[in-house]
Design a protein around this motif. Structure first.
Motif, short mmCIF file in Angstrom:
data_model
loop_
_atom_site.label_atom_id
_atom_site.label_comp_id
_atom_site.label_asym_id
_atom_site.label_seq_id
_atom_site.Cartn_x
_atom_site.Cartn_y
_atom_site.Cartn_z
N LEU A 250 1.03 -1.07 -0.09
CA LEU A 250 -0.32 -0.06 0.29
C LEU A 250 0.93 0.99 -0.20
O LEU A 250 2.05 1.08 0.39
N ALA A 251 0.47 2.14 -0.93
CA ALA A 251 1.47 3.47 -1.15
C ALA A 251 0.80 4.24 -0.09
O ALA A 251 0.28 4.11 0.41
N THR A 252 1.99 5.62 0.78
CA THR A 252 1.61 6.25 1.82
C THR A 252 0.16 7.00 1.62
O THR A 252 -0.24 7.12 2.48
N GLN A 253 -0.07 7.56 0.36
CA GLN A 253 -1.63 7.87 -0.11
C GLN A 253 -2.63 7.41 0.11
O GLN A 253 -3.53 7.90 1.09
N ASP A 254 -2.70 6.33 -0.62
CA ASP A 254 -3.60 4.82 -0.23
C ASP A 254 -3.64 4.94 1.21
O ASP A 254 -5.17 4.84 2.17
N ARG A 255 -2.50 4.67 2.16
CA ARG A 255 -2.46 4.15 3.80
C ARG A 255 -3.56 5.53 3.80
O ARG A 255 -4.38 5.76 4.62
N HIS A 256 -3.41 7.02 4.16
CA HIS A 256 -4.24 8.01 4.69
C HIS A 256 -5.47 8.11 4.25
O HIS A 256 -5.75 8.38 4.97
N THR A 257 -5.69 7.50 3.17
CA THR A 257 -6.57 8.28 2.43
C THR A 257 -7.78 7.17 3.71
O THR A 257 -8.61 7.53 3.84
#
Length: 125
Positions: A14-21
């Motif tokens: 999981l990409a960091t941006q996706d994790r934050h979302t």
């Protein structure tokens, strides 16, 4: 108390941006309206095989593990069923009081083609 978990392969990839979302969606939707199963939308897409990919945060607000054995799942837009499929996912078990992101893949013949699949809702029946 509801907890956010990630399946092992998601946790690695999981990409960091996706994790934050996903974490933001969890924070906004983790309070249950009742003891049931709810899905919060994350994204929808069509892949190269013309399959409909619907990624949601599955909230298991119940006291029982959630399993998928010929479980009927529908994707609706404005009360119209757009996709309908039975899913058997032996490795997917969502413990009680856990929210977990997952992508459900509807084969090309199981959904009605549309210009956009945004603003729909996934229901586990």
């Amino acid at each position: 108390m509801q907890q956010l978990q990630f399946e092992a392969s998601w946790n690695k990839a999981l990409a960091t941006q996706d994790r934050h979302t996903i974490e933001k969606i969890f924070t906004e939707t983790k309070q249950p309206n009742s003891s049931c199963i709810l899905c919060s939308p994350i994204r929808q897409a069509i892949n190269h095989k013309q399959e409909l990919l619907v990624t949601v945060l599955v909230h298991n607000f119940t006291d029982q593990p959630l399993t998928f054995n010929k479980t009927r799942i529908v994707y609706r837009m404005q009360d119209e069923v757009i996709a309908d499929e039975k899913f058997t996912l032996p490795t997917l078990i969502i413990p009680p009081q856990v929210s977990l992101p997952w992508t459900f893949i509807f084969p090309s013949l199981s959904y009605s083609p549309l210009a956009s699949f945004e603003n729909g809702r996934l229901e586990i029946l």
